[in-house]
Motif scaffolding. Structure first.
Motif, PDB file in Angstrom:
ATOM      1  N   VAL A  94       8.756   6.805   9.727  1.00 18.73           N
ATOM      2  CA  VAL A  94       9.409   7.867  10.506  1.00 18.73           C
ATOM      3  C   VAL A  94       8.476   9.058  10.626  1.00 18.73           C
ATOM      4  O   VAL A  94       8.222   9.770   9.650  1.00 18.73           O
ATOM      5  CB  VAL A  94      10.730   8.294   9.832  1.00 18.73           C
ATOM      6  N   MET A  95       7.976   9.281  11.815  1.00 14.97           N
ATOM      7  CA  MET A  95       7.049  10.386  12.035  1.00 14.97           C
ATOM      8  C   MET A  95       7.813  11.712  12.148  1.00 14.97           C
ATOM      9  O   MET A  95       8.930  11.766  12.657  1.00 14.97           O
ATOM     10  CB  MET A  95       6.231  10.156  13.315  1.00 14.97           C
ATOM     11  N   GLY A  96       7.184  12.778  11.664  1.00 22.99           N
ATOM     12  CA  GLY A  96       7.762  14.101  11.807  1.00 22.99           C
ATOM     13  C   GLY A  96       9.061  14.287  11.053  1.00 22.99           C
ATOM     14  O   GLY A  96       9.949  15.026  11.502  1.00 22.99           O
ATOM     15  N   LEU A  97       9.178  13.657   9.915  1.00 22.15           N
ATOM     16  CA  LEU A  97      10.405  13.739   9.135  1.00 22.15           C
ATOM     17  C   LEU A  97      10.565  15.135   8.552  1.00 22.15           C
ATOM     18  O   LEU A  97       9.660  15.665   7.909  1.00 22.15           O
ATOM     19  CB  LEU A  97      10.366  12.703   8.005  1.00 22.15           C
ATOM     20  N   ALA A  98      11.718  15.751   8.773  1.00 16.61           N
ATOM     21  CA  ALA A  98      11.991  17.078   8.226  1.00 16.61           C
ATOM     22  C   ALA A  98      12.199  16.985   6.714  1.00 16.61           C
ATOM     23  O   ALA A  98      12.623  15.945   6.196  1.00 16.61           O
ATOM     24  CB  ALA A  98      13.222  17.682   8.891  1.00 16.61           C
ATOM     25  N   GLN A  99      11.924  18.066   6.022  1.00 20.90           N
ATOM     26  CA  GLN A  99      12.010  18.083   4.566  1.00 20.90           C
ATOM     27  C   GLN A  99      13.414  17.714   4.077  1.00 20.90           C
ATOM     28  O   GLN A  99      13.579  17.003   3.087  1.00 20.90           O
ATOM     29  CB  GLN A  99      11.616  19.458   4.035  1.00 20.90           C
ATOM     30  N   ASP A 100      14.443  18.187   4.798  1.00 15.03           N
ATOM     31  CA  ASP A 100      15.811  17.941   4.340  1.00 15.03           C
ATOM     32  C   ASP A 100      16.354  16.584   4.779  1.00 15.03           C
ATOM     33  O   ASP A 100      17.521  16.276   4.532  1.00 15.03           O
ATOM     34  CB  ASP A 100      16.743  19.052   4.816  1.00 15.03           C
ATOM     35  N   GLU A 101      15.511  15.769   5.425  1.00 18.45           N
ATOM     36  CA  GLU A 101      15.951  14.434   5.845  1.00 18.45           C
ATOM     37  C   GLU A 101      15.586  13.348   4.836  1.00 18.45           C
ATOM     38  O   GLU A 101      16.178  12.267   4.837  1.00 18.45           O
ATOM     39  CB  GLU A 101      15.356  14.081   7.218  1.00 18.45           C
ATOM     40  N   MET A 102      14.610  13.610   3.982  1.00 13.29           N
ATOM     41  CA  MET A 102      14.153  12.586   3.059  1.00 13.29           C
ATOM     42  C   MET A 102      15.236  12.182   2.055  1.00 13.29           C
ATOM     43  O   MET A 102      15.489  10.995   1.834  1.00 13.29           O
ATOM     44  CB  MET A 102      12.908  13.049   2.310  1.00 13.29           C
ATOM     45  N   ALA A 103      15.874  13.158   1.430  1.00 16.96           N
ATOM     46  CA  ALA A 103      16.868  12.856   0.401  1.00 16.96           C
ATOM     47  C   ALA A 103      18.024  12.015   0.937  1.00 16.96           C
ATOM     48  O   ALA A 103      18.426  11.034   0.295  1.00 16.96           O
ATOM     49  CB  ALA A 103      17.376  14.144  -0.240  1.00 16.96           C
ATOM     50  N   PRO A 104      18.600  12.329   2.104  1.00 16.33           N
ATOM     51  CA  PRO A 104      19.669  11.477   2.636  1.00 16.33           C
ATOM     52  C   PRO A 104      19.207  10.053   2.955  1.00 16.33           C
ATOM     53  O   PRO A 104      19.931   9.086   2.674  1.00 16.33           O
ATOM     54  CB  PRO A 104      20.108  12.212   3.908  1.00 16.33           C
ATOM     55  N   LEU A 105      18.004   9.923   3.537  1.00 16.83           N
ATOM     56  CA  LEU A 105      17.511   8.580   3.848  1.00 16.83           C
ATOM     57  C   LEU A 105      17.306   7.771   2.569  1.00 16.83           C
ATOM     58  O   LEU A 105      17.664   6.588   2.503  1.00 16.83           O
ATOM     59  CB  LEU A 105      16.205   8.662   4.641  1.00 16.83           C
ATOM     60  N   ARG A 106      16.752   8.417   1.560  1.00 12.71           N
ATOM     61  CA  ARG A 106      16.558   7.715   0.294  1.00 12.71           C
ATOM     62  C   ARG A 106      17.906   7.331  -0.318  1.00 12.71           C
ATOM     63  O   ARG A 106      18.068   6.233  -0.837  1.00 12.71           O
ATOM     64  CB  ARG A 106      15.750   8.568  -0.675  1.00 12.71           C
ATOM     65  N   ALA A 107      18.873   8.239  -0.272  1.00 11.16           N
ATOM     66  CA  ALA A 107      20.198   7.942  -0.831  1.00 11.16           C
ATOM     67  C   ALA A 107      20.829   6.743  -0.123  1.00 11.16           C
ATOM     68  O   ALA A 107      21.449   5.881  -0.766  1.00 11.16           O
ATOM     69  CB  ALA A 107      21.091   9.168  -0.716  1.00 11.16           C
ATOM     70  N   PHE A 108      20.657   6.678   1.199  1.00  9.23           N
ATOM     71  CA  PHE A 108      21.184   5.529   1.938  1.00  9.23           C
ATOM     72  C   PHE A 108      20.495   4.240   1.501  1.00  9.23           C
ATOM     73  O   PHE A 108      21.153   3.236   1.214  1.00  9.23           O
ATOM     74  CB  PHE A 108      20.996   5.738   3.442  1.00  9.23           C
ATOM     75  N   LEU A 109      19.167   4.257   1.425  1.00 11.67           N
ATOM     76  CA  LEU A 109      18.432   3.051   1.038  1.00 11.67           C
ATOM     77  C   LEU A 109      18.779   2.623  -0.386  1.00 11.67           C
ATOM     78  O   LEU A 109      18.889   1.428  -0.672  1.00 11.67           O
ATOM     79  CB  LEU A 109      16.932   3.282   1.186  1.00 11.67           C
ATOM     80  N   GLU A 110      18.992   3.582  -1.265  1.00 12.88           N
ATOM     81  CA  GLU A 110      19.388   3.241  -2.634  1.00 12.88           C
ATOM     82  C   GLU A 110      20.784   2.643  -2.678  1.00 12.88           C
ATOM     83  O   GLU A 110      21.101   1.844  -3.575  1.00 12.88           O
ATOM     84  CB  GLU A 110      19.304   4.479  -3.521  1.00 12.88           C
ATOM     85  N   SER A 111      21.616   2.974  -1.699  1.00 13.07           N
ATOM     86  CA  SER A 111      22.973   2.407  -1.657  1.00 13.07           C
ATOM     87  C   SER A 111      22.969   0.937  -1.271  1.00 13.07           C
ATOM     88  O   SER A 111      24.007   0.272  -1.344  1.00 13.07           O
ATOM     89  CB  SER A 111      23.848   3.201  -0.680  1.00 13.07           C
ATOM     90  N   LEU A 112      21.810   0.411  -0.878  1.00 12.94           N
ATOM     91  CA  LEU A 112      21.690  -1.008  -0.530  1.00 12.94           C
ATOM     92  C   LEU A 112      21.353  -1.873  -1.744  1.00 12.94           C
ATOM     93  O   LEU A 112      21.181  -3.084  -1.612  1.00 12.94           O
ATOM     94  CB  LEU A 112      20.609  -1.198   0.541  1.00 12.94           C
ATOM     95  N   SER A 119       0.800  -1.228   0.000  1.00 13.28           N
ATOM     96  CA  SER A 119       0.000   0.000   0.000  1.00 13.28           C
ATOM     97  C   SER A 119       0.833   1.278   0.000  1.00 13.28           C
ATOM     98  O   SER A 119       0.269   2.379  -0.046  1.00 13.28           O
ATOM     99  CB  SER A 119      -0.942   0.006   1.211  1.00 13.28           C
ATOM    100  N   ALA A 120       2.152   1.164   0.057  1.00 14.56           N
ATOM    101  CA  ALA A 120       3.022   2.338  -0.066  1.00 14.56           C
ATOM    102  C   ALA A 120       3.574   2.366  -1.484  1.00 14.56           C
ATOM    103  O   ALA A 120       4.476   1.594  -1.823  1.00 14.56           O
ATOM    104  CB  ALA A 120       4.154   2.279   0.959  1.00 14.56           C
ATOM    105  N   PRO A 121       3.068   3.230  -2.358  1.00 21.98           N
ATOM    106  CA  PRO A 121       3.444   3.189  -3.774  1.00 21.98           C
ATOM    107  C   PRO A 121       4.827   3.732  -4.074  1.00 21.98           C
ATOM    108  O   PRO A 121       5.394   3.429  -5.124  1.00 21.98           O
ATOM    109  CB  PRO A 121       2.363   4.032  -4.453  1.00 21.98           C
ATOM    110  N   THR A 122       5.370   4.561  -3.185  1.00 18.05           N
ATOM    111  CA  THR A 122       6.703   5.122  -3.407  1.00 18.05           C
ATOM    112  C   THR A 122       7.574   4.875  -2.186  1.00 18.05           C
ATOM    113  O   THR A 122       7.075   4.690  -1.061  1.00 18.05           O
ATOM    114  CB  THR A 122       6.642   6.639  -3.662  1.00 18.05           C
ATOM    115  N   LEU A 123       8.877   4.910  -2.401  1.00 19.19           N
ATOM    116  CA  LEU A 123       9.798   4.720  -1.289  1.00 19.19           C
ATOM    117  C   LEU A 123       9.654   5.850  -0.277  1.00 19.19           C
ATOM    118  O   LEU A 123       9.738   5.620   0.937  1.00 19.19           O
ATOM    119  CB  LEU A 123      11.230   4.658  -1.824  1.00 19.19           C
ATOM    120  N   GLU A 124       9.387   7.062  -0.768  1.00 21.23           N
ATOM    121  CA  GLU A 124       9.179   8.188   0.140  1.00 21.23           C
ATOM    122  C   GLU A 124       7.977   7.946   1.048  1.00 21.23           C
ATOM    123  O   GLU A 124       8.008   8.236   2.245  1.00 21.23           O
ATOM    124  CB  GLU A 124       8.976   9.478  -0.652  1.00 21.23           C
TER     125      GLU A 124
END
Length: 326
Positions: free
Chosen positions: A286-304, A274-279
């Motif tokens: 992760v509740m209360g995620l700041a706008q500038d935190e999404m890109a680093p988390l995604r970059a880390f997950l993509e590195s896997l 039911s989650a169509p995108t990684l974001e």
């Protein structure tokens, strides 16, 4: 006495994989393999062919690989994959990277602890129907037995039973092939081995955020899973998770933590897709995620993502068997 029996059980389980060359880094122990399912190249090659063969489905339209695509980390790309009769699936198809090390093999059934046992669920299961072979086992054996090459492959893989084609030998062969689905060459892995520049500065920031945000509490270890069951949100659908097997109310809406290996290519996400995108999947964790935190988390997950794993010809559909083209 109990500790002696436990030690003996572990010895027997490990013995099945001891002689196999896993090709692992020195700091990674080989997976535990049941003693009655010892690894061999003949067994792996047979399992590979069976994994890609739609004759394992009742109407010859669906193989194991029909739901587990290599380019998607052996996941599927659909919310939930329908079976051979169009029955809707119940859960999102998981990826299979490093599945040999998993203590629990499905989203919410703790009784399935070996690949051999799990493989029989899509083959024979009826909730939902996937490959649809329940009650048609004799037909399956007939199909495979009518192929002279399959007879030779079973004979080489299982000389101890003279190549007998059965649910036991079929499941053991496919399990052997699945144990070779090893993904340990992602950029994150190479970074951990000291390769400078294997991951970006942003991905390294994502690693720190992943820990600081508490994600490692469940997504722990080499494959980023504790193999345990957790409730992240109340499930509004019919699938109540672990409680269906245990009957304990406190297990309602609990599901196994999935591995994050190749997570960027195994979507859609969540146990029901039911989650169509990684974001979206990240925000639901992760509740209360700041706008500038999404890109680093995604970059880390993509590195896997292990691109070698996604293209390894040894895991792809075979084009030859017994010296001939399939």
């Amino acid at each position: 006495m109990r500790s002696w029996l436990l030690a003996l059980s572990l010895l027997l389980l490990t013995a099945g994989g001891r002689a196999w060359n896993w090709g692992l880094p020195s700091d990674i122990p080989p997976p535990i393999v049941p003693a009655d399912s010892a690894m061999s190249m003949a067994k792996v090659e047979l399992g590979r062919r069976l994994f890609y063969d739609p004759d394992l489905s009742v109407n010859g339209t669906l193989s194991c690989a029909g739901c587990h695509e290599q380019k998607r980390g052996f996941a599927d790309g659909n919310t939930m994959r329908p079976g051979v009769h169009g029955d809707p699936g119940r859960r999102n198809v998981p990826g299979l990277a490093n599945v040999a090390w998993r203590r629990r093999l499905t989203a919410a059934d703790p009784s399935l602890t070996t690949l051999e046992a799990q493989m029989l669920v899509p083959l024979l299961g009826d909730n939902p129907v996937e490959l649809g072979m329940r009650g048609k086992e004799a037909e399956l054996f007939r199909r495979l037995g009518n192929d002279a090459c399959y007879r030779r492959m079973f004979a080489r893989a299982f000389p101890e039973v003279k190549g007998h084609i059965s649910l036991d030998t079929i499941s053991h062969a496919i399990a052997a092939f699945e144990r070779t689905m090893i993904a340990l060459n992602s950029p994150f892995d190479r970074h951990g081995r000291g390769e400078i520049g294997a991951i970006s500065t942003e991905a390294r920031r994502g690693v720190a955020l992943f820990a600081a945000r508490g994600c490692v509490a469940c997504h722990a270890g080499r494959d980023f899973t504790d193999d345990d069951y957790h409730r992240l949100e109340k499930n509004m659908g019919k699938d109540r998770g672990l409680v269906e097997k245990t009957g304990r109310p406190e297990d309602g809406d609990r599901f196994r933590t999935p591995s994050l290996r190749n997570v960027a290519v195994t979507g859609p996400w969540w146990h029901d897709g039911s989650a169509p995108t990684l974001e979206d999947a990240i925000r639901r964790h992760v509740m209360g995620l700041a706008q500038d935190e999404m890109a680093p988390l995604r970059a880390f997950l993509e590195s896997l993502t292990d691109r070698t794993f996604l293209t390894d010809p040894r895991l792809a559909m075979p084009d030859r068997a017994c010296g001939r083209k399939l």
